[in-house]
Enzyme design. Structure first.
Site, PDB file in Angstrom:
ATOM      1  N   TYR A 170      62.930  51.620  65.472  1.00  0.00           N
ATOM      2  CA  TYR A 170      61.782  50.781  65.841  1.00  0.00           C
ATOM      3  C   TYR A 170      60.868  51.348  66.583  1.00  0.00           C
ATOM      4  CZ  TYR A 170      61.629  45.851  64.224  1.00  0.00           C
ATOM      5  OH  TYR A 170      61.576  44.733  63.497  1.00  0.00           O
ATOM      6  N   GLU A 229      57.523  49.924  67.927  1.00  0.00           N
ATOM      7  CA  GLU A 229      56.361  49.170  68.156  1.00  0.00           C
ATOM      8  C   GLU A 229      55.244  49.809  69.065  1.00  0.00           C
ATOM      9  OE1 GLU A 229      58.190  45.411  69.256  1.00  0.00           O
ATOM     10  OE2 GLU A 229      57.797  44.408  67.314  1.00  0.00           O
ATOM     11  N   ASP A 263      37.058  48.883  50.479  1.00  0.00           N
ATOM     12  CA  ASP A 263      38.423  48.947  50.120  1.00  0.00           C
ATOM     13  C   ASP A 263      38.638  49.828  48.987  1.00  0.00           C
ATOM     14  OD1 ASP A 263      40.999  48.627  49.091  1.00  0.00           O
ATOM     15  OD2 ASP A 263      40.675  46.188  49.310  1.00  0.00           O
ATOM     16  N   THR A 320      45.361  51.454  50.124  1.00  0.00           N
ATOM     17  CA  THR A 320      46.710  51.547  49.929  1.00  0.00           C
ATOM     18  C   THR A 320      46.956  52.865  49.765  1.00  0.00           C
ATOM     19  OG1 THR A 320      46.331  51.537  47.593  1.00  0.00           O
ATOM     20  CG2 THR A 320      46.721  49.298  48.375  1.00  0.00           C
ATOM     21  N   LYS A 342      48.317  53.992  45.165  1.00  0.00           N
ATOM     22  CA  LYS A 342      47.658  53.992  43.680  1.00  0.00           C
ATOM     23  C   LYS A 342      47.352  55.464  43.415  1.00  0.00           C
ATOM     24  CE  LYS A 342      46.807  49.152  44.714  1.00  0.00           C
ATOM     25  NZ  LYS A 342      45.839  48.203  44.574  1.00  0.00           N
ATOM     26  N   ARG A 388      54.363  53.191  48.766  1.00  0.00           N
ATOM     27  CA  ARG A 388      53.748  51.699  49.041  1.00  0.00           C
ATOM     28  C   ARG A 388      53.524  51.878  50.517  1.00  0.00           C
ATOM     29  NH1 ARG A 388      54.173  49.608  44.169  1.00  0.00           N
ATOM     30  NH2 ARG A 388      52.851  48.290  44.905  1.00  0.00           N
TER      31      ARG A 388
HETATM   32  C1  LIG Z   1      45.942  46.933  45.479  1.00  0.00           C
HETATM   33  C2  LIG Z   1      44.794  46.416  46.151  1.00  0.00           C
HETATM   34  C3  LIG Z   1      45.021  45.811  47.310  1.00  0.00           C
HETATM   35  C4  LIG Z   1      46.417  45.232  47.867  1.00  0.00           C
HETATM   36  O1  LIG Z   1      47.442  46.263  47.908  1.00  0.00           O
HETATM   37  P1  LIG Z   1      48.871  45.614  48.093  1.00  0.00           P
HETATM   38  O2  LIG Z   1      49.691  46.811  48.530  1.00  0.00           O
HETATM   39  O3  LIG Z   1      49.226  45.141  46.553  1.00  0.00           O
HETATM   40  O4  LIG Z   1      48.890  44.598  49.097  1.00  0.00           O
HETATM   41  C5  LIG Z   1      43.828  45.467  48.254  1.00  0.00           C
HETATM   42  N1  LIG Z   1      42.580  45.924  47.805  1.00  0.00           N
HETATM   43  C6  LIG Z   1      42.366  46.494  46.731  1.00  0.00           C
HETATM   44  C7  LIG Z   1      41.274  46.810  46.063  1.00  0.00           C
HETATM   45  C8  LIG Z   1      43.307  46.715  45.679  1.00  0.00           C
HETATM   46  O5  LIG Z   1      43.281  47.317  44.623  1.00  0.00           O
END
Ligand SMILES: *Cc1c(COP(=O)(O)O)cnc(C)c1O
Length: 420
Positions: free
Chosen positions: A56, A58, A202, A228, A231, A237
């Protein structure tokens, strides 16, 4: 076999081990075209499976609420510094559990409930967390949404400007989940500046392309960048929020204690490993190959009469509108899965069909590029997709089974990290 070995798991819990092995084999035997997925390296897998999960932590390095952070503090600091260096940002928070919580932290940092936020509409290619109605972000905030132009399939910057001027959002999101074209961060920044909004880029889908120099960077345009890590960036993740110095404190406070408890230290370690990998020439080559492969696949699909939203792609992502093929996205995606080609059905802009049975297919080339596939394989994949979509229309299961066996033959020639 799964690599690293899961021998202890197999003896302690054979039921779970069998499912893990099954999934590993499935990933090995399939052509994985889900645009948000990838294969992480064995090093990243190992980092995920460490004793760091026991701890942990925090707080932030040097400011923790529990003792025993002698190894966690330098580890998180390494992850933060690698993110800052790789993307050229002043600040990085590597603790968000995933992309959606990262975006929620952005809301918590800069908005009050009921405030106006502007994002791309989900069926046009945006993300749930950009203010879509079923998301907490759409329920607790006043969301206004932009889309793409009907004639070009590209983000309508005139609409973005008009909407921003009329609605005065506090935060504007750019980026999304089904955008096959380059995002014009500079144009968004100009609009955000004019209306006094914070621009949030994003980059969940394209972070790896940006890190590898295969997509322009939002740095210098968007003061806040969420992403994220799993991807195109090819990490575990997880997620990060990056920013300029001015927005750093609000972001850190929003992630912890605002939204989350203890960070997932095993994930932080794996993010650090992925960020180090992403700083290599090999990763830059991968990022450019992802884009080249997507262009090759798009061209081969277009030659076979597939309609592509916006006419093609600039990045890793292709959105097919199946309307002219006379089949819905869902039955096509299901048939393709039986043919060994994994992708997802998706709405297309101005879709005439329902969200659970939309007109489109979404594809991405990150995972197949990680496996080492190139232009020849992209042409082969386009041909299989064409045959499988026809077979789906005719209900011809034998053709789908035949393609699946050819797919297994092809994938056997391309090593998969995580499988030996
Ligand atoms: C995949 C994605 C997210 C969310 O990611 P998670 O890990 O699935 O919660 C947010 N914004 C965009 C543009 C995404 O493609």
């Amino acid at each position: 076999m799964h690599q690293p070995s899961i021998a202890h798991l197999a003896s302690a819990d054979p039921e779970i081990a069998r499912l893990v092995e099954g999934e590993a084999r499935r990933q090995y035997e399939k052509i994985r075209l889900i645009a948000s997925e990838n294969y992480v390296s064995t090093a990243v897998l190992e980092a995920c499976g460490t004793v760091l999960t026991n701890k942990y932590s925090e707080g932030y390095p040097g400011r923790r609420y529990y003792e025993g952070q002698q190894f966690i503090d330098p580890l998180e600091t390494l992850a933060v510094n690698r993110a800052k260096e790789l993307f050229g940002v002043e600040h990085a928070n590597v603790q968000p559990y995933s992309g959606s919580p990262a975006n929620l932290a952005v809301y918590l940092a800069f908005l009050e409930p009921g405030d106006t936020v502007m994002g791309m509409s989900l069926p046009m290619g945006g993300h749930l967390t950009h203010g879509w109605s079923v998301s907490a972000t759409g329920r607790w905030f006043r969301a206004v949404r932009y889309g793409v132009r009907r004639d070009t399939g590209r983000v309508d910057m005139d609409e973005v400007r008009e909407l921003a001027r009329a609605e005065r959002p506090k935060v504007i999101f750019c980026g999304g989940t089904a955008i096959p074209r380059t995002i014009d961060f500079a144009a968004f920044a100009e609009i955000a500046q004019e209306v006094g909004a914070i621009l949030v880029a994003d980059i969940a889908h394209i972070a790896g392309l940006i890190a590898g120099g295969a997509h322009p960077s939002p740095v210098g345009h968007a003061p806040v960048i969420s992403t994220t890590t799993h991807k195109t960036l090819r990490g575990p993740r997880g997620a990060m929020i990056m920013s300029d110095a001015a927005h750093a404190a609000a972001i850190d406070k929003a992630v912890f204690p605002g939204l989350q408890g203890g960070p997932h230290n095993h994930t932080t370690a794996a993010i650090a490993v992925a960020l180090r990998e992403a700083a290599t020439q090999g990763f830059r080559d991968y990022a450019h190959a992802v884009v080249t492969n997507a262009a090759a696949l798009a061209e081969a699909l277009a030659e076979r009469g597939f309609d592509l939203v916006s006419g093609g792609t600039d990045n890793h992502l292709i959105l097919i509108d199946l309307t002219s093929k006379g089949i819905g996205g869902k039955p096509a995606a299901q048939a393709l899965d039986r043919a060994g080609i994994e992708l997802n059905y998706n709405t297309v802009p101005f879709d005439q069909r329902k969200p659970f049975d939309p007109s489109g297919l979404r594809l991405g080339t990150a995972a197949v590029t990680t496996r080492g596939m190139g232009a020849a394989e992209m042409r082969q994949i386009a041909s299989w997709i064409d045959q499988a979509v026809k077979a789906a229309g005719d209900g011809d299961e034998a053709v789908l089974a035949q393609i699946a066996s050819e797919v297994r033959e092809l994938t056997a020639a391309f090593p998969m990290p995580g499988w030996a």
